[in-house]
Design a protein around this motif. Structure first.
Motif, PDB file in Angstrom:
ATOM      1  N   ALA A 120      -5.476  36.628 -26.743  1.00 47.36           N
ATOM      2  CA  ALA A 120      -6.418  35.358 -26.532  1.00 47.36           C
ATOM      3  C   ALA A 120      -5.626  34.538 -28.043  1.00 47.36           C
ATOM      4  O   ALA A 120      -5.386  34.601 -28.888  1.00 47.36           O
ATOM      5  CB  ALA A 120      -7.149  35.561 -26.436  1.00 47.36           C
ATOM      6  N   HIS A 121      -5.180  33.238 -27.741  1.00 47.99           N
ATOM      7  CA  HIS A 121      -4.546  32.356 -28.294  1.00 47.99           C
ATOM      8  C   HIS A 121      -5.623  31.082 -28.015  1.00 47.99           C
ATOM      9  O   HIS A 121      -6.122  30.830 -27.174  1.00 47.99           O
ATOM     10  CB  HIS A 121      -3.486  32.285 -27.949  1.00 47.99           C
ATOM     11  N   LEU A 122      -5.584  30.225 -29.106  1.00 51.35           N
ATOM     12  CA  LEU A 122      -5.956  28.753 -29.760  1.00 51.35           C
ATOM     13  C   LEU A 122      -4.402  27.687 -29.696  1.00 51.35           C
ATOM     14  O   LEU A 122      -3.912  28.377 -30.322  1.00 51.35           O
ATOM     15  CB  LEU A 122      -6.967  28.923 -30.933  1.00 51.35           C
ATOM     16  N   ALA A 123      -4.271  27.099 -29.473  1.00 49.66           N
ATOM     17  CA  ALA A 123      -2.613  26.157 -29.050  1.00 49.66           C
ATOM     18  C   ALA A 123      -3.203  25.241 -31.161  1.00 49.66           C
ATOM     19  O   ALA A 123      -4.897  24.909 -30.538  1.00 49.66           O
ATOM     20  CB  ALA A 123      -3.081  25.471 -27.966  1.00 49.66           C
ATOM     21  N   ALA A 124      -2.222  25.347 -30.781  1.00 49.82           N
ATOM     22  CA  ALA A 124      -2.666  24.375 -32.226  1.00 49.82           C
ATOM     23  C   ALA A 124      -2.858  22.825 -32.002  1.00 49.82           C
ATOM     24  O   ALA A 124      -3.463  22.492 -32.806  1.00 49.82           O
ATOM     25  CB  ALA A 124      -1.047  23.995 -32.889  1.00 49.82           C
ATOM     26  N   LYS A 125      -3.095  22.464 -31.084  1.00 47.68           N
ATOM     27  CA  LYS A 125      -3.406  20.860 -30.906  1.00 47.68           C
ATOM     28  C   LYS A 125      -4.793  20.954 -30.457  1.00 47.68           C
ATOM     29  O   LYS A 125      -5.517  20.157 -30.735  1.00 47.68           O
ATOM     30  CB  LYS A 125      -2.550  20.847 -28.757  1.00 47.68           C
ATOM     31  N   ALA A 141      -3.205  27.961 -33.134  1.00 51.12           N
ATOM     32  CA  ALA A 141      -3.846  27.655 -34.383  1.00 51.12           C
ATOM     33  C   ALA A 141      -5.031  28.666 -34.545  1.00 51.12           C
ATOM     34  O   ALA A 141      -5.531  29.604 -35.272  1.00 51.12           O
ATOM     35  CB  ALA A 141      -5.230  26.586 -33.906  1.00 51.12           C
ATOM     36  N   ALA A 142      -4.716  29.507 -33.862  1.00 50.30           N
ATOM     37  CA  ALA A 142      -5.472  31.177 -33.962  1.00 50.30           C
ATOM     38  C   ALA A 142      -4.929  32.172 -32.918  1.00 50.30           C
ATOM     39  O   ALA A 142      -4.413  31.574 -31.655  1.00 50.30           O
ATOM     40  CB  ALA A 142      -7.145  30.843 -33.689  1.00 50.30           C
ATOM     41  N   ALA A 143      -4.924  33.570 -32.874  1.00 56.47           N
ATOM     42  CA  ALA A 143      -4.675  34.493 -32.100  1.00 56.47           C
ATOM     43  C   ALA A 143      -5.520  35.448 -32.521  1.00 56.47           C
ATOM     44  O   ALA A 143      -5.771  36.256 -33.207  1.00 56.47           O
ATOM     45  CB  ALA A 143      -3.462  34.539 -32.206  1.00 56.47           C
ATOM     46  N   LEU A 144      -5.537  36.575 -31.167  1.00 52.26           N
ATOM     47  CA  LEU A 144      -6.020  37.779 -31.518  1.00 52.26           C
ATOM     48  C   LEU A 144      -4.981  38.174 -29.823  1.00 52.26           C
ATOM     49  O   LEU A 144      -5.001  38.022 -29.129  1.00 52.26           O
ATOM     50  CB  LEU A 144      -7.131  38.091 -30.960  1.00 52.26           C
ATOM     51  N   THR A 145      -4.466  39.581 -30.913  1.00 50.43           N
ATOM     52  CA  THR A 145      -3.596  40.135 -29.763  1.00 50.43           C
ATOM     53  C   THR A 145      -3.511  41.964 -30.291  1.00 50.43           C
ATOM     54  O   THR A 145      -3.729  41.922 -31.324  1.00 50.43           O
ATOM     55  CB  THR A 145      -2.174  40.033 -29.913  1.00 50.43           C
ATOM     56  N   GLY A 146      -2.827  42.399 -28.916  1.00 49.58           N
ATOM     57  CA  GLY A 146      -2.700  44.380 -29.354  1.00 49.58           C
ATOM     58  C   GLY A 146      -3.396  45.309 -28.325  1.00 49.58           C
ATOM     59  O   GLY A 146      -4.608  44.142 -27.883  1.00 49.58           O
ATOM     60  N   THR A 147      -3.092  46.020 -28.237  1.00 49.03           N
ATOM     61  CA  THR A 147      -3.956  47.333 -27.583  1.00 49.03           C
ATOM     62  C   THR A 147      -4.306  48.138 -28.161  1.00 49.03           C
ATOM     63  O   THR A 147      -3.169  48.232 -29.423  1.00 49.03           O
ATOM     64  CB  THR A 147      -2.550  48.004 -26.253  1.00 49.03           C
ATOM     65  N   ASP A 202     -12.933  32.054 -23.015  1.00 49.51           N
ATOM     66  CA  ASP A 202     -13.194  30.458 -23.106  1.00 49.51           C
ATOM     67  C   ASP A 202     -13.867  30.351 -24.749  1.00 49.51           C
ATOM     68  O   ASP A 202     -14.383  29.103 -24.998  1.00 49.51           O
ATOM     69  CB  ASP A 202     -14.314  30.859 -22.052  1.00 49.51           C
ATOM     70  N   CYS A 203     -13.739  31.322 -25.313  1.00 46.92           N
ATOM     71  CA  CYS A 203     -13.800  30.517 -26.828  1.00 46.92           C
ATOM     72  C   CYS A 203     -13.160  32.080 -28.293  1.00 46.92           C
ATOM     73  O   CYS A 203     -12.941  32.934 -27.141  1.00 46.92           O
ATOM     74  CB  CYS A 203     -15.430  30.915 -27.460  1.00 46.92           C
ATOM     75  N   LEU A 204     -12.665  31.662 -28.731  1.00 47.01           N
ATOM     76  CA  LEU A 204     -11.905  32.115 -30.294  1.00 47.01           C
ATOM     77  C   LEU A 204     -11.860  31.879 -31.181  1.00 47.01           C
ATOM     78  O   LEU A 204     -11.179  30.282 -31.885  1.00 47.01           O
ATOM     79  CB  LEU A 204     -10.033  32.860 -29.758  1.00 47.01           C
ATOM     80  N   VAL A 205     -12.224  32.037 -32.048  1.00 43.77           N
ATOM     81  CA  VAL A 205     -12.345  32.167 -33.005  1.00 43.77           C
ATOM     82  C   VAL A 205     -11.875  33.298 -34.236  1.00 43.77           C
ATOM     83  O   VAL A 205     -12.913  34.847 -34.102  1.00 43.77           O
ATOM     84  CB  VAL A 205     -13.897  31.520 -33.636  1.00 43.77           C
ATOM     85  N   THR A 206     -11.541  33.258 -35.262  1.00 45.92           N
ATOM     86  CA  THR A 206     -11.131  33.892 -36.460  1.00 45.92           C
ATOM     87  C   THR A 206     -11.260  33.319 -38.196  1.00 45.92           C
ATOM     88  O   THR A 206     -11.192  32.174 -38.207  1.00 45.92           O
ATOM     89  CB  THR A 206      -9.669  34.694 -36.238  1.00 45.92           C
ATOM     90  N   GLY A 207     -11.415  34.292 -38.937  1.00 49.77           N
ATOM     91  CA  GLY A 207     -11.886  34.177 -40.345  1.00 49.77           C
ATOM     92  C   GLY A 207     -10.806  35.462 -40.893  1.00 49.77           C
ATOM     93  O   GLY A 207     -11.324  35.800 -40.726  1.00 49.77           O
ATOM     94  N   PRO A 233      -5.426  34.542 -38.448  1.00 48.80           N
ATOM     95  CA  PRO A 233      -6.644  32.831 -39.218  1.00 48.80           C
ATOM     96  C   PRO A 233      -6.412  31.905 -38.373  1.00 48.80           C
ATOM     97  O   PRO A 233      -5.183  31.331 -38.475  1.00 48.80           O
ATOM     98  CB  PRO A 233      -6.383  33.765 -40.368  1.00 48.80           C
ATOM     99  N   TRP A 234      -7.622  31.049 -38.530  1.00 50.98           N
ATOM    100  CA  TRP A 234      -7.929  30.031 -38.055  1.00 50.98           C
ATOM    101  C   TRP A 234      -8.235  29.766 -39.534  1.00 50.98           C
ATOM    102  O   TRP A 234      -8.280  29.431 -39.819  1.00 50.98           O
ATOM    103  CB  TRP A 234      -8.824  29.919 -37.535  1.00 50.98           C
TER     104      TRP A 234
END
Length: 194
Positions: free
Chosen positions: A71-76, A48-54, A107-112, A184-185
């Motif tokens: 950081a990840h948010l699973a599809a489910k 559903a969303a992700a933020l990765t990298g260094t 504990d939370c990830l929101v992307t737009g 993107p979420w």
């Protein structure tokens, strides 16, 4: 007057075959480019969303500041950003050689679009942030990424930060030091009934 002889059946058959191939290709491309919430046979759903990298932050005074995200948010869990998982970390080495570092559990990830806000509780650190929630914002702009964090201001050490909150991405990433990637979420809203 000469006439070109052709059979309508011979012309229609190749045209029909070409049309079917084009339609099949378009359908496959549309499925691959879809929102990924549904996986076909052998395909996992897109998360559903992700933020990765260094990457390192740009600091002209010589500070060495590195942020890393996984950081990840699973599809489910598409409609529950607080179900995000993973870690992020940061390390700041000052020009005089002193340093501070921290690792946080997401504990939370929101992307737009290309912007992500991630929060987490610091699980390990040599700073006063251990046990506290911190937030980071990333703007994924390719080689010109930007970053912001919640611990700005005089009372940063005393703040009680809620989940999913951070600041504007005011810092620049040092050119050539790495790259952040934001997935993107795509919230799924229920259609009104009736």
């Amino acid at each position: 007057m000469s006439r070109i002889a052709f059979s309508p059946a011979r012309t229609r058959l190749p045209a029909l075959a070409a049309a079917l191939l084009i339609a099949a290709g378009a359908t496959g491309a549309a499925a691959a480019a879809g929102n990924g919430q549904e996986g076909g046979a052998g395909h996992r759903p897109r998360e559903a969303a992700a933020l990765t990298g260094t990457a390192k932050l740009y600091r002209p005074a010589g500070d060495d500041i590195t942020f890393s995200f996984d950081a990840h948010l699973a599809a489910k869990d598409t409609m529950d950003p607080e179900a995000a998982y993973g870690t992020f970390s940061f390390r700041h080495v000052f020009p005089d050689g002193t340093s501070g570092w921290a690792k946080a559990k997401v504990d939370c990830l929101v992307t737009g679009g290309k912007v992500a806000v991630v929060t987490g509780v610091v699980t390990d650190s040599d700073t006063p942030f251990k046990g506290k929630r911190v937030g980071v914002t990333v703007h994924d702009q390719g080689t010109h990424d930007r970053l912001g964090y919640s611990w700005v201001g005089r009372d940063a050490g005393n703040q009680q930060l809620p989940k999913c909150v951070s600041s504007a991405p005011f810092e620049k990433v040092k050119e050539g030091s790495g790259d952040f990637t934001v997935l993107p979420w795509q919230p799924i809203y229920e259609q009104p009934k009736g």
